[in-house]
Design a protein around this motif. Structure first.
Motif, mmCIF file in Angstrom:
data_model
loop_
_atom_site.group_PDB
_atom_site.id
_atom_site.type_symbol
_atom_site.label_atom_id
_atom_site.label_comp_id
_atom_site.label_asym_id
_atom_site.label_seq_id
_atom_site.Cartn_x
_atom_site.Cartn_y
_atom_site.Cartn_z
ATOM 1 N N ARG A 311 0.830 -1.217 0.000
ATOM 2 C CA ARG A 311 0.000 0.000 0.000
ATOM 3 C C ARG A 311 0.857 1.257 0.000
ATOM 4 N NH1 ARG A 311 -2.557 3.319 3.913
ATOM 5 N NH2 ARG A 311 -1.662 2.104 5.616
ATOM 6 N N ARG A 312 1.983 1.219 0.736
ATOM 7 C CA ARG A 312 2.830 2.405 0.846
ATOM 8 C C ARG A 312 4.262 1.976 1.167
ATOM 9 N NH1 ARG A 312 0.662 4.651 5.037
ATOM 10 N NH2 ARG A 312 -0.825 5.967 3.920
ATOM 11 N N VAL A 313 5.214 2.692 0.589
ATOM 12 C CA VAL A 313 6.627 2.541 0.935
ATOM 13 C C VAL A 313 7.125 3.906 1.376
ATOM 14 C CG1 VAL A 313 8.953 1.957 0.153
ATOM 15 C CG2 VAL A 313 6.980 0.684 -0.733
ATOM 16 N N THR A 314 7.656 3.989 2.589
ATOM 17 C CA THR A 314 8.148 5.262 3.107
ATOM 18 C C THR A 314 9.673 5.213 3.200
ATOM 19 O OG1 THR A 314 6.134 5.551 4.406
ATOM 20 C CG2 THR A 314 8.044 6.907 5.010
ATOM 21 N N LEU A 315 10.302 6.216 2.633
ATOM 22 C CA LEU A 315 11.751 6.343 2.697
ATOM 23 C C LEU A 315 12.101 7.492 3.630
ATOM 24 C CD1 LEU A 315 12.704 6.111 -1.104
ATOM 25 C CD2 LEU A 315 12.217 4.267 0.507
ATOM 26 N N ARG A 316 12.999 7.238 4.554
ATOM 27 C CA ARG A 316 13.496 8.287 5.452
ATOM 28 C C ARG A 316 14.958 8.514 5.086
ATOM 29 N NH1 ARG A 316 10.590 9.274 10.047
ATOM 30 N NH2 ARG A 316 12.422 9.383 11.380
ATOM 31 N N VAL A 317 15.202 9.612 4.377
ATOM 32 C CA VAL A 317 16.514 9.883 3.785
ATOM 33 C C VAL A 317 16.941 11.311 4.113
ATOM 34 C CG1 VAL A 317 16.089 8.263 1.898
ATOM 35 C CG2 VAL A 317 15.475 10.682 1.601
ATOM 36 N N PRO A 318 18.206 11.634 3.894
ATOM 37 C CA PRO A 318 18.643 13.013 4.135
ATOM 38 C C PRO A 318 18.127 13.946 3.054
ATOM 39 C CG PRO A 318 20.440 11.734 3.212
ATOM 40 C CD PRO A 318 19.332 10.767 3.503
ATOM 41 N N PRO A 319 17.963 15.218 3.350
ATOM 42 C CA PRO A 319 17.491 16.167 2.335
ATOM 43 C C PRO A 319 18.555 16.401 1.268
ATOM 44 C CG PRO A 319 18.149 17.337 4.322
ATOM 45 C CD PRO A 319 18.198 15.869 4.653
ATOM 46 N N SER A 320 18.165 16.304 0.022
ATOM 47 C CA SER A 320 19.052 16.593 -1.103
ATOM 48 C C SER A 320 18.192 16.710 -2.354
ATOM 49 C CB SER A 320 20.096 15.488 -1.277
ATOM 50 O OG SER A 320 20.935 15.786 -2.375
ATOM 51 N N LYS A 321 18.086 17.917 -2.876
ATOM 52 C CA LYS A 321 17.181 18.166 -3.990
ATOM 53 C C LYS A 321 17.573 17.424 -5.258
ATOM 54 C CE LYS A 321 15.854 22.756 -2.312
ATOM 55 N NZ LYS A 321 15.843 24.224 -2.604
ATOM 56 N N TYR A 322 18.866 17.270 -5.481
ATOM 57 C CA TYR A 322 19.252 16.706 -6.778
ATOM 58 C C TYR A 322 19.255 15.175 -6.787
ATOM 59 C CZ TYR A 322 24.211 15.458 -5.799
ATOM 60 O OH TYR A 322 25.380 14.894 -5.341
ATOM 61 N N VAL A 323 18.921 14.544 -5.668
ATOM 62 C CA VAL A 323 18.726 13.099 -5.683
ATOM 63 C C VAL A 323 17.299 12.768 -5.245
ATOM 64 C CG1 VAL A 323 21.101 12.332 -5.476
ATOM 65 C CG2 VAL A 323 19.857 12.932 -3.413
ATOM 66 N N ASP A 324 16.371 13.661 -5.551
ATOM 67 C CA ASP A 324 14.956 13.424 -5.300
ATOM 68 C C ASP A 324 14.245 13.447 -6.648
ATOM 69 O OD1 ASP A 324 12.441 13.131 -4.291
ATOM 70 O OD2 ASP A 324 12.257 15.205 -3.602
ATOM 71 N N CYS A 325 14.129 12.270 -7.264
ATOM 72 C CA CYS A 325 13.536 12.167 -8.599
ATOM 73 C C CYS A 325 12.466 11.079 -8.546
ATOM 74 C CB CYS A 325 14.622 11.820 -9.612
ATOM 75 S SG CYS A 325 14.092 11.898 -11.328
ATOM 76 N N PRO A 326 11.222 11.453 -8.272
ATOM 77 C CA PRO A 326 10.171 10.456 -8.020
ATOM 78 C C PRO A 326 9.860 9.553 -9.206
ATOM 79 C CG PRO A 326 9.516 12.647 -7.259
ATOM 80 C CD PRO A 326 10.750 12.830 -8.081
ATOM 81 N N SER A 327 9.916 10.094 -10.421
ATOM 82 C CA SER A 327 9.523 9.321 -11.611
ATOM 83 C C SER A 327 10.556 9.491 -12.712
ATOM 84 C CB SER A 327 8.147 9.784 -12.103
ATOM 85 O OG SER A 327 7.169 9.651 -11.094
ATOM 86 N N PRO A 328 11.704 8.851 -12.592
ATOM 87 C CA PRO A 328 12.767 9.039 -13.584
ATOM 88 C C PRO A 328 12.371 8.502 -14.958
ATOM 89 C CG PRO A 328 13.299 7.221 -12.115
ATOM 90 C CD PRO A 328 12.090 7.896 -11.545
ATOM 91 N N THR A 329 12.815 9.202 -15.986
ATOM 92 C CA THR A 329 12.537 8.774 -17.362
ATOM 93 C C THR A 329 13.807 8.445 -18.130
ATOM 94 O OG1 THR A 329 12.543 11.086 -18.120
ATOM 95 C CG2 THR A 329 10.417 10.133 -17.470
ATOM 96 N N SER A 330 14.969 8.654 -17.511
ATOM 97 C CA SER A 330 16.236 8.347 -18.167
ATOM 98 C C SER A 330 17.146 7.626 -17.185
ATOM 99 C CB SER A 330 16.921 9.626 -18.656
ATOM 100 O OG SER A 330 17.428 10.371 -17.549
ATOM 101 N N GLU A 331 18.199 6.989 -17.700
ATOM 102 C CA GLU A 331 19.138 6.296 -16.816
ATOM 103 C C GLU A 331 19.816 7.258 -15.861
ATOM 104 O OE1 GLU A 331 23.084 5.249 -18.337
ATOM 105 O OE2 GLU A 331 22.366 5.689 -20.358
ATOM 106 N N HIS A 332 20.099 8.470 -16.308
ATOM 107 C CA HIS A 332 20.801 9.420 -15.456
ATOM 108 C C HIS A 332 19.908 9.923 -14.327
ATOM 109 C CE1 HIS A 332 24.303 9.435 -18.068
ATOM 110 N NE2 HIS A 332 23.464 9.462 -19.077
#
Length: 478
Positions: A311-332
């Protein structure tokens, strides 16, 4: 802030130290750690020569010519002007974000080794393996010291990609060492390189990010060669807030002790690097290990559990804008997505090189799982590769909960890869390009680099893409 500051002698101290360091200063710990770094860099670089970004850069670079030519890794018939060989090989190293990572945050090896190998092939007198090892460590050392000029550098970056700032300085220092420049010329090489430093983080998770490493290798090499020709820069470039200090908010430089003083200690001896098991941003390794552990707990409860019941997966991670990509469309983008790497680990019970292929990224099952992932950034989860953690919590439709936390992944400097696993990683990566003799030859040369009489043997193995070079393997010069 005023550009005028009293001369502290910091830049001069770096020039003097780079010039004075000798092979006798290398310690067993530094030799061992740097050999591991070199082997890993060559392996990921060879694998990276099969990527789209590498081949685009190679096509561009082949339009240039010069009397001097240097090898392109994994290409038996292609050579380039040395600056462009350093450029494309550096790009290959970082093309899959598979290269080593240090603390404070940077990728130290990729900017240095491609420049040194390209330069070594052009020198009238071939440097020994020990010469190469020393120059490599000088380049790593300069980066390690520059990163400690600001507390800002200890955290996951917010504004620029660190290798583009300190990497070019490391490349310049290493190249200056291999060229045996004078103390003043070494300092000018750093000053020249500083004007080629910097790359915005907006280009993270794009094909341009690998160019940061390639540019650092190329521009640092160019800086050293220009300094050798007498070009000068600001002799206090490291002393000034309007010099190298422009890259940091709280710039506080310090001198680099002379090698003859008892104060000199290699940074690499105090701080090891992290080696990656998957081709992705370092932060992803925490979340993958946590996701695999959470999945194992779920399977232990119900071995036939259907992931569609999550139903839900929760990630508890450090804040970092450039590694927050919810729906990636490319390998990078996928390589910089906590959500993607967690989802791939949960779905496949592993994350591998092929996990970032286009058909894997676009799987309907993965996209459905990603839609259920939520990200939290607790205040105690610091954005530092030395202090961060990742938690993965799974909730099912039936209300069951499974969770796991990773504080230190396998491959981190606190939990280093075994030599066996490091060599295995290299062999798997390199064998995608080189023949068996080439893979074994590179491994053998790096393992004995301090005893190799001519470093050119390494470049020969890096071009060995067919068995026709067996004779070279039998005649290596230790």
């Amino acid at each position: 802030m005023s550009c005028v500051s009293p001369l502290q002698g910091i830049t001069e101290s770096f020039g003097a130290a780079v010039h004075s360091l000798g092979t006798s200063h290398l310690t067993d710990v530094v030799i061992n750690r740097s050999k591991r770094m070199m082997l890993d860099t060559l392996g990921v670089g060879l694998l990276g020569t099969r990527t789209a970004v590498f081949n685009k850069a190679l096509k561009y670079s082949q339009s240039f010519s010069s009397d001097e030519r240097s090898s392109v890794w994994g290409a038996s018939e292609i050579s380039l002007p040395p600056h462009y060989a350093a450029f494309v090989n550096g790009i290959a190293v970082h093309s899959m974000d598979f290269d080593d990572t240090w603390h404070p945050a940077t990728h130290p090896s990729g900017a240095v080794l491609p420049a040194l190998l390209a330069l070594a092939e052009t020198l009238p007198s071939q440097p020994s393996g020990l010469d190469l090892l020393l120059a490599f460590n000088v380049g790593i050392e300069v980066q390690g010291r520059l990163m400690r000029f600001s507390t800002e550098a200890y955290n996951i970056p917010e504004r620029f990609h660190p290798p583009s700032v300190v990497g070019v300085m490391g490349s310049a220092a290493a190249s200056a060492k291999l060229l045996a420049l004078s103390p003043a010329q070494c300092a000018h090489a750093l000053a020249i390189a500083a004007s080629s430093a910097g790359a915005p983080l907006a280009n993270a998770a794009t094909q341009t990010k690998p160019l940061h490493i390639g540019n650092a290798a190329r521009r640092g090499l160019e800086a050293a060669q220009l300094a050798r020709l007498g070009l000068e820069g600001n002799p206090a470039i490291l002393d000034k807030n309007c010099g190298f200090g422009v890259y940091y908010k709280d710039y506080s430089p310090s001198v680099m002790p002379h090698s003859a003083s008892g104060d000199f200690k290699w940074r690499l001896e105090k701080q090891d690097v992290a080696f990656k098991r998957i081709p992705a941003h370092l932060g992803m390794h925490w979340v993958v290990d946590a996701a695999l552990a959470a999945r194992a707990k779920l399977e232990n409860t119900d071995g036939n559990f259907d992931l569609r019941k999550i139903r839900r997966v929760t990630l508890r991670v450090p804040p970092s804008k450039y590694v927050d990509c919810p729906s990636p469309t490319s390998e990078h983008q996928a390589r910089h997505s906590f959500q993607f790497n967690c989802g791939s680990a949960l779905l496949d019970n592993k994350v591998t090189v092929s996990s970032f292929d286009e058909d894997q990224i676009n799987r309907p099952a993965l996209k459905e799982l990603l839609s259920k992932v939520e990200v939290e950034t607790p205040e105690d989860n610091k954005p530092s590769f030395d202090k961060m953690y990742c938690e993965v919590k799974i909730e099912t439709d039936q209300g069951q909960r499974y969770g796991a936390r990773c504080d230190t992944f396998y491959g981190h400097w606190r939990k280093p890869l075994s030599q066996r696993d490091l060599v295995e990683k290299f062999s798997v990566n390199a064998s995608s390009v080189l023949c068996t003799e080439g893979v074994e030859g590179v491994n053998d040369v790096i393992g004995n680099i301090e005893r190799v009489r001519e470093s050119s043997i390494l470049s020969s193995y890096l071009r060995m893409t067919s068995s026709q070079h067996k004779q070279l393997y039998r005649t290596r010069s230790f």
